[in-house]
Design a protein around this motif. Structure first.
Motif, mmCIF file in Angstrom:
data_model
loop_
_atom_site.group_PDB
_atom_site.id
_atom_site.type_symbol
_atom_site.label_atom_id
_atom_site.label_comp_id
_atom_site.label_asym_id
_atom_site.label_seq_id
_atom_site.Cartn_x
_atom_site.Cartn_y
_atom_site.Cartn_z
ATOM 1 N N VAL A 1 0.834 -1.093 0.023
ATOM 2 C CA VAL A 1 0.052 0.247 -0.091
ATOM 3 C C VAL A 1 0.858 1.141 0.058
ATOM 4 N N VAL A 2 2.003 1.285 0.854
ATOM 5 C CA VAL A 2 2.772 2.404 0.738
ATOM 6 C C VAL A 2 3.458 2.630 -0.519
ATOM 7 N N ARG A 3 3.907 1.459 -1.086
ATOM 8 C CA ARG A 3 4.391 1.706 -2.407
ATOM 9 C C ARG A 3 3.462 2.265 -3.360
ATOM 10 N N LEU A 4 2.246 1.872 -3.334
ATOM 11 C CA LEU A 4 1.085 2.407 -4.177
ATOM 12 C C LEU A 4 1.084 3.981 -3.754
ATOM 13 N N LEU A 5 0.798 4.395 -2.797
ATOM 14 C CA LEU A 5 0.543 5.463 -2.390
ATOM 15 C C LEU A 5 1.629 6.333 -2.917
ATOM 16 N N HIS A 6 2.893 6.148 -2.867
ATOM 17 C CA HIS A 6 3.821 7.078 -3.410
ATOM 18 C C HIS A 6 3.944 6.847 -4.799
ATOM 19 N N GLU A 7 3.735 5.869 -5.467
ATOM 20 C CA GLU A 7 3.416 5.861 -7.086
ATOM 21 C C GLU A 7 2.295 6.800 -7.389
ATOM 22 N N VAL A 8 1.196 6.703 -6.903
ATOM 23 C CA VAL A 8 -0.009 7.516 -7.069
ATOM 24 C C VAL A 8 0.292 8.813 -6.789
ATOM 25 N N ALA A 9 0.861 9.375 -5.893
ATOM 26 C CA ALA A 9 1.275 10.675 -5.377
ATOM 27 C C ALA A 9 2.129 11.178 -6.536
ATOM 28 N N ALA A 10 3.448 10.524 -6.840
ATOM 29 C CA ALA A 10 4.275 10.953 -7.913
ATOM 30 C C ALA A 10 3.354 11.212 -9.264
ATOM 31 N N ALA A 11 2.279 10.337 -9.555
ATOM 32 C CA ALA A 11 1.597 10.576 -10.790
ATOM 33 C C ALA A 11 0.600 11.949 -10.710
ATOM 34 N N ARG A 12 0.690 12.405 -9.292
ATOM 35 C CA ARG A 12 -0.193 13.453 -9.182
ATOM 36 C C ARG A 12 -1.727 13.377 -8.880
ATOM 37 N N TRP A 13 -2.031 12.086 -8.810
ATOM 38 C CA TRP A 13 -3.585 11.625 -8.234
ATOM 39 C C TRP A 13 -3.615 12.161 -6.616
ATOM 40 N N PRO A 14 -4.861 12.824 -6.441
ATOM 41 C CA PRO A 14 -5.230 13.501 -5.221
ATOM 42 C C PRO A 14 -5.529 12.483 -3.973
ATOM 43 N N ALA A 15 -5.996 11.362 -4.627
ATOM 44 C CA ALA A 15 -6.416 10.356 -3.216
ATOM 45 C C ALA A 15 -6.548 8.897 -3.901
ATOM 46 N N VAL A 16 -6.629 8.127 -2.988
ATOM 47 C CA VAL A 16 -6.780 6.503 -3.229
ATOM 48 C C VAL A 16 -8.181 6.250 -2.493
ATOM 49 N N ALA A 17 -9.160 5.517 -3.266
ATOM 50 C CA ALA A 17 -10.274 5.109 -2.443
ATOM 51 C C ALA A 17 -10.405 3.796 -2.661
ATOM 52 N N LEU A 18 -11.297 2.863 -1.584
ATOM 53 C CA LEU A 18 -11.379 1.476 -1.671
ATOM 54 C C LEU A 18 -12.455 1.199 -0.856
ATOM 55 N N VAL A 19 -12.854 -0.094 -0.831
ATOM 56 C CA VAL A 19 -13.808 -0.731 0.005
ATOM 57 C C VAL A 19 -13.144 -1.643 0.822
ATOM 58 N N ALA A 20 -13.174 -1.515 2.281
ATOM 59 C CA ALA A 20 -12.767 -2.378 3.042
ATOM 60 C C ALA A 20 -13.612 -3.473 3.641
ATOM 61 N N VAL A 21 -13.475 -4.847 3.398
ATOM 62 C CA VAL A 21 -14.145 -5.815 3.804
ATOM 63 C C VAL A 21 -13.173 -6.721 4.676
ATOM 64 N N ASN A 22 -14.158 -7.700 5.315
ATOM 65 C CA ASN A 22 -13.399 -8.869 6.061
ATOM 66 C C ASN A 22 -12.793 -8.165 7.341
ATOM 67 N N GLU A 23 -13.715 -7.223 7.874
ATOM 68 C CA GLU A 23 -13.432 -6.484 9.118
ATOM 69 C C GLU A 23 -11.734 -5.852 8.995
ATOM 70 N N ALA A 24 -11.504 -5.097 7.590
ATOM 71 C CA ALA A 24 -10.047 -4.619 7.552
ATOM 72 C C ALA A 24 -10.015 -3.227 7.706
ATOM 73 N N ALA A 25 -11.274 -2.665 8.112
ATOM 74 C CA ALA A 25 -11.174 -1.130 8.413
ATOM 75 C C ALA A 25 -10.228 -0.628 9.469
ATOM 76 N N PRO A 26 -9.834 -1.387 10.329
ATOM 77 C CA PRO A 26 -8.654 -0.884 11.165
ATOM 78 C C PRO A 26 -7.254 -0.813 10.523
ATOM 79 N N PHE A 27 -6.953 -1.902 9.778
ATOM 80 C CA PHE A 27 -5.695 -1.899 8.950
ATOM 81 C C PHE A 27 -5.580 -0.776 8.036
ATOM 82 N N TRP A 28 -6.662 -0.293 7.233
ATOM 83 C CA TRP A 28 -6.773 0.763 6.528
ATOM 84 C C TRP A 28 -6.624 2.262 7.323
#
Length: 171
Positions: free
Chosen positions: A106-133
């Motif tokens: 996820v950190v790798r993706l966030l850095h690549e997305v920021a470098a490409a100048r996207w303002p945000a990342v969205a997702l749907v957290a399932v399987n009780e994963a919201a605390p991880f996110w």
């Protein structure tokens, strides 16, 4: 001494292993190989695999804020008016879990997305994963339209967004 697998760009050769990891990780939300193949073809920069053969994967692509792409359905194309990156899926085989591998992807993706100048990342957290996110800076966002779409994902599903102003450090 065996070295731990690392994240790399996904290739078509990974798709069978990716489908198997998805089957084990999300038995209630199966997706066909063709769906993964299309997403890889549409936005290869957003597709990562863990190890070889793939023991995990991450799939992300440009999309529209506050909209959830349908599961197990081809997209056809990236929307021309895409305004963020949608993290469609992150999964690891049971034997690959632990050691911070998912967070590193996820950190790798966030850095690549920021470098490409996207303002945000969205997702749907399932399987009780919201605390991880949440630990990675994602915040829940709810609207009536999103609430209705989330029903098919199960009672714990949460739409979450991470703005890309401050990023976690890469390892």
């Amino acid at each position: 001494m065996t070295t731990a697998p690392d994240w790399r760009r996904m290739t078509e050769a990974d798709l069978d292993a990716v489908v198997e990891v998805a089957r084990v990780s999300f038995p209630d939300h199966p997706e066909d190989r063709e769906v993964f193949a299309e997403r890889l073809g549409l936005y290869p920069d957003g597709c990562l695999a863990l190890g070889e053969p793939a023991q995990g994967y991450l799939v992300a692509y440009p999309w529209r804020a506050d909209q959830i792409p349908p599961l197990n359905t081809r997209l056809g194309a990236i929307p021309a008016d895409a305004d963020l990156i949608y993290l469609h899926d992150l999964a690891l085989a049971p034997e690959a879990r632990g050691g911070g591998r998912a967070a590193r992807a996820v950190v790798r993706l966030l850095h690549e997305v920021a470098a490409a100048r996207w303002p945000a990342v969205a997702l749907v957290a399932v399987n009780e994963a919201a605390p991880f996110w949440r630990k990675l800076g994602f915040q829940e966002r709810e609207t009536p339209a999103i609430r209705d779409k989330l029903k098919s994902y199960g009672p714990d599903a949460r739409y979450m967004v991470r703005r890309l102003q401050r990023l976690p450090e890469e390892d």
